[in-house]
Motif scaffolding. Structure first.
Motif, PDB file in Angstrom:
ATOM      1  N   ALA A 142       0.828  -1.212   0.000  1.00  0.00           N
ATOM      2  CA  ALA A 142       0.000   0.000   0.000  1.00  0.00           C
ATOM      3  C   ALA A 142       0.861   1.260   0.000  1.00  0.00           C
ATOM      4  CB  ALA A 142      -0.931  -0.003   1.213  1.00  0.00           C
ATOM      5  N   THR A 143       1.902   1.277   0.809  1.00  0.00           N
ATOM      6  CA  THR A 143       2.713   2.492   0.891  1.00  0.00           C
ATOM      7  C   THR A 143       3.551   2.702  -0.372  1.00  0.00           C
ATOM      8  OG1 THR A 143       3.988   3.839   2.440  1.00  0.00           O
ATOM      9  CG2 THR A 143       4.784   1.614   2.096  1.00  0.00           C
ATOM     10  N   VAL A 144       4.052   1.626  -0.971  1.00  0.00           N
ATOM     11  CA  VAL A 144       4.819   1.758  -2.220  1.00  0.00           C
ATOM     12  C   VAL A 144       3.901   2.228  -3.352  1.00  0.00           C
ATOM     13  CG1 VAL A 144       6.080   0.446  -3.997  1.00  0.00           C
ATOM     14  CG2 VAL A 144       6.654   0.147  -1.583  1.00  0.00           C
ATOM     15  N   THR A 202       5.815   7.191   4.227  1.00  0.00           N
ATOM     16  CA  THR A 202       6.353   5.932   3.709  1.00  0.00           C
ATOM     17  C   THR A 202       7.505   5.439   4.573  1.00  0.00           C
ATOM     18  OG1 THR A 202       5.641   6.441   1.457  1.00  0.00           O
ATOM     19  CG2 THR A 202       7.426   4.825   1.694  1.00  0.00           C
ATOM     20  N   ALA A 203       8.398   6.345   4.950  1.00  0.00           N
ATOM     21  CA  ALA A 203       9.519   5.965   5.820  1.00  0.00           C
ATOM     22  C   ALA A 203       9.007   5.438   7.160  1.00  0.00           C
ATOM     23  CB  ALA A 203      10.452   7.157   6.028  1.00  0.00           C
ATOM     24  N   LEU A 237       7.451   1.933   6.528  1.00  0.00           N
ATOM     25  CA  LEU A 237       8.443   0.896   6.225  1.00  0.00           C
ATOM     26  C   LEU A 237       9.304   0.554   7.439  1.00  0.00           C
ATOM     27  CD1 LEU A 237       9.527   1.898   2.601  1.00  0.00           C
ATOM     28  CD2 LEU A 237       7.939   0.086   3.302  1.00  0.00           C
ATOM     29  N   VAL A 238       9.787   1.553   8.154  1.00  0.00           N
ATOM     30  CA  VAL A 238      10.607   1.297   9.351  1.00  0.00           C
ATOM     31  C   VAL A 238       9.775   0.603  10.424  1.00  0.00           C
ATOM     32  CG1 VAL A 238      11.863   2.402  11.260  1.00  0.00           C
ATOM     33  CG2 VAL A 238      12.266   3.137   8.903  1.00  0.00           C
ATOM     34  N   SER A 239       8.571   1.110  10.646  1.00  0.00           N
ATOM     35  CA  SER A 239       7.698   0.506  11.659  1.00  0.00           C
ATOM     36  C   SER A 239       7.307  -0.924  11.286  1.00  0.00           C
ATOM     37  CB  SER A 239       6.434   1.346  11.852  1.00  0.00           C
ATOM     38  OG  SER A 239       6.769   2.647  12.270  1.00  0.00           O
ATOM     39  N   ALA A 240       7.046  -1.153  10.004  1.00  0.00           N
ATOM     40  CA  ALA A 240       6.672  -2.499   9.551  1.00  0.00           C
ATOM     41  C   ALA A 240       7.837  -3.470   9.708  1.00  0.00           C
ATOM     42  CB  ALA A 240       6.197  -2.456   8.099  1.00  0.00           C
ATOM     43  N   ALA A 241       9.070  -2.978   9.519  1.00  0.00           N
ATOM     44  CA  ALA A 241      10.242  -3.843   9.710  1.00  0.00           C
ATOM     45  C   ALA A 241      10.391  -4.229  11.187  1.00  0.00           C
ATOM     46  CB  ALA A 241      11.499  -3.138   9.212  1.00  0.00           C
ATOM     47  N   ILE A 242      10.053  -3.305  12.068  1.00  0.00           N
ATOM     48  CA  ILE A 242      10.180  -3.565  13.512  1.00  0.00           C
ATOM     49  C   ILE A 242       8.975  -4.337  14.042  1.00  0.00           C
ATOM     50  CG2 ILE A 242      10.384  -2.478  15.787  1.00  0.00           C
ATOM     51  CD1 ILE A 242      11.759  -0.104  14.292  1.00  0.00           C
ATOM     52  N   PHE A 243       7.785  -3.962  13.594  1.00  0.00           N
ATOM     53  CA  PHE A 243       6.529  -4.568  14.053  1.00  0.00           C
ATOM     54  C   PHE A 243       5.740  -5.111  12.863  1.00  0.00           C
ATOM     55  CE2 PHE A 243       7.437  -0.812  16.745  1.00  0.00           C
ATOM     56  CZ  PHE A 243       7.716  -1.462  17.946  1.00  0.00           C
ATOM     57  N   GLU A 267       3.645  -7.399  12.376  1.00  0.00           N
ATOM     58  CA  GLU A 267       2.267  -7.856  12.585  1.00  0.00           C
ATOM     59  C   GLU A 267       1.420  -6.809  13.298  1.00  0.00           C
ATOM     60  OE1 GLU A 267       2.163 -11.765  14.281  1.00  0.00           O
ATOM     61  OE2 GLU A 267       3.185 -12.643  12.553  1.00  0.00           O
ATOM     62  N   SER A 268       1.746  -5.530  13.084  1.00  0.00           N
ATOM     63  CA  SER A 268       1.007  -4.450  13.740  1.00  0.00           C
ATOM     64  C   SER A 268      -0.118  -3.940  12.849  1.00  0.00           C
ATOM     65  CB  SER A 268       1.941  -3.290  14.082  1.00  0.00           C
ATOM     66  OG  SER A 268       1.196  -2.179  14.528  1.00  0.00           O
ATOM     67  N   ARG A 269      -1.318  -3.995  13.377  1.00  0.00           N
ATOM     68  CA  ARG A 269      -2.466  -3.475  12.631  1.00  0.00           C
ATOM     69  C   ARG A 269      -2.416  -1.947  12.554  1.00  0.00           C
ATOM     70  NH1 ARG A 269      -6.395  -6.662  14.320  1.00  0.00           N
ATOM     71  NH2 ARG A 269      -7.941  -5.598  13.084  1.00  0.00           N
ATOM     72  N   PHE A 270      -1.666  -1.329  13.448  1.00  0.00           N
ATOM     73  CA  PHE A 270      -1.559   0.132  13.437  1.00  0.00           C
ATOM     74  C   PHE A 270      -0.748   0.618  12.232  1.00  0.00           C
ATOM     75  CE2 PHE A 270      -2.036  -1.000  18.014  1.00  0.00           C
ATOM     76  CZ  PHE A 270      -3.351  -0.593  18.109  1.00  0.00           C
ATOM     77  N   ILE A 271       0.277  -0.144  11.874  1.00  0.00           N
ATOM     78  CA  ILE A 271       1.080   0.206  10.693  1.00  0.00           C
ATOM     79  C   ILE A 271       0.212   0.064   9.435  1.00  0.00           C
ATOM     80  CG2 ILE A 271       3.193  -0.297   9.401  1.00  0.00           C
ATOM     81  CD1 ILE A 271       3.479   0.602  12.473  1.00  0.00           C
ATOM     82  N   VAL A 272      -0.598  -0.970   9.393  1.00  0.00           N
ATOM     83  CA  VAL A 272      -1.499  -1.175   8.251  1.00  0.00           C
ATOM     84  C   VAL A 272      -2.491  -0.013   8.161  1.00  0.00           C
ATOM     85  CG1 VAL A 272      -3.235  -2.697   7.233  1.00  0.00           C
ATOM     86  CG2 VAL A 272      -1.232  -3.676   8.343  1.00  0.00           C
ATOM     87  N   SER A 273      -2.959   0.472   9.298  1.00  0.00           N
ATOM     88  CA  SER A 273      -3.893   1.613   9.302  1.00  0.00           C
ATOM     89  C   SER A 273      -3.256   2.840   8.662  1.00  0.00           C
ATOM     90  CB  SER A 273      -4.322   1.937  10.738  1.00  0.00           C
ATOM     91  OG  SER A 273      -5.004   0.849  11.305  1.00  0.00           O
ATOM     92  N   LEU A 274      -1.995   3.110   8.980  1.00  0.00           N
ATOM     93  CA  LEU A 274      -1.283   4.236   8.353  1.00  0.00           C
ATOM     94  C   LEU A 274      -1.172   4.024   6.844  1.00  0.00           C
ATOM     95  CD1 LEU A 274       1.667   4.827  10.846  1.00  0.00           C
ATOM     96  CD2 LEU A 274      -0.176   6.440  10.328  1.00  0.00           C
ATOM     97  N   ALA A 275      -0.773   2.819   6.446  1.00  0.00           N
ATOM     98  CA  ALA A 275      -0.613   2.527   5.015  1.00  0.00           C
ATOM     99  C   ALA A 275      -1.943   2.631   4.274  1.00  0.00           C
ATOM    100  CB  ALA A 275       0.002   1.139   4.835  1.00  0.00           C
ATOM    101  N   ILE A 276      -3.017   2.194   4.903  1.00  0.00           N
ATOM    102  CA  ILE A 276      -4.335   2.306   4.261  1.00  0.00           C
ATOM    103  C   ILE A 276      -4.743   3.770   4.148  1.00  0.00           C
ATOM    104  CG2 ILE A 276      -6.801   1.788   4.513  1.00  0.00           C
ATOM    105  CD1 ILE A 276      -6.001  -0.973   5.558  1.00  0.00           C
ATOM    106  N   GLY A 277      -4.365   4.598   5.113  1.00  0.00           N
ATOM    107  CA  GLY A 277      -4.611   6.034   4.998  1.00  0.00           C
ATOM    108  C   GLY A 277      -3.944   6.610   3.764  1.00  0.00           C
ATOM    109  N   GLN A 278      -2.710   6.191   3.529  1.00  0.00           N
ATOM    110  CA  GLN A 278      -1.996   6.641   2.333  1.00  0.00           C
ATOM    111  C   GLN A 278      -2.659   6.141   1.049  1.00  0.00           C
ATOM    112  OE1 GLN A 278       2.044   5.089   3.209  1.00  0.00           O
ATOM    113  NE2 GLN A 278       2.703   7.067   2.418  1.00  0.00           N
TER     114      GLN A 278
END
Length: 194
Positions: free
Chosen positions: A111-113, A152-153, A156-162, A164-175
């Motif tokens: 989503a972010t890419v 995006t940064a 991507l950084v948060s997704a690499a660390i976490f 399986e975080s639904r919060f990171i997916v929420s940010l990407a879906i916002g984008q």
């Protein structure tokens, strides 16, 4: 709502904050602001009731600043705008319920890419009723690329660390919602030309 925005505009004119010839512009701007604020507040209330308030805040945190500068689809009426917003929020809620934690990383990165590519290709999408000159257009483009790059940064950084975080997916879906909004605006513009 129109009477509230008109009252505020006249108070601003009476206080010498705006010029008389700017009253109608001020009323229009206040009307848009108030209706947008009501949309956001009503969706946040629904999010609190449903139980995805933080995810919804993150969706808005990514969506709103990027949408302001990148542009996108505009409904013809405030009611349609509100219904589209509710529909998008409904889709977001359903998607978040259907996704499993195992694919959060894939969804967030994809989503972010995709969003970054769409911003680089098409931003900004300026509504026909908004007049901007070339300098303003370049500013909107530069700012939308900057906002999307930061988001995006973070994703991507948060997704690499976490991963399986639904919060990171929420940010990407916002984008990606902004990217789809831009696509919808392009399609609407092409259809209007025909």
């Amino acid at each position: 709502m129109k009477s509230i925005s008109a009252s505020i505009a006249y108070i601003l004119w009476d206080q010498g904050i705006i010029q008389k010839e700017d009253i109608n512009k001020c009323r229009y701007g206040l009307d848009i602001f108030i209706s947008s604020a009501l949309e956001i507040v009503s969706i946040l209330i629904i999010a609190a009731v449903i139980g995805n308030f933080l995810q919804t805040l993150l969706l808005f945190a990514a969506f709103i600043p990027l949408r302001i500068y990148a542009g996108g689809y505009h409904s013809d009426t405030k009611l349609k705008c509100y219904l589209v917003s509710l529909g998008v929020y409904g889709i977001f809620t359903i998607v978040m319920q259907l996704l499993s934690a195992e694919i959060y990383l894939i969804v967030a990165v994809s989503a972010t890419v995709f969003s970054m590519l769409m911003i680089l290709i098409a931003a900004p999408i300026i509504h026909k009723n908004k007049s901007v000159n070339d300098i303003e257009r370049k500013y909107y483009r530069k700012f939308s690329i900057g906002i999307c790059s930061v988001e995006t940064a973070i994703v991507l950084v948060s997704a690499a660390i976490f991963p399986e975080s639904r919060f990171i997916v929420s940010l990407a879906i916002g984008q990606v919602t902004v990217a789809f909004s831009m696509i919808a605006a392009i399609i609407k513009g092409k259809m209007a030309e025909n």
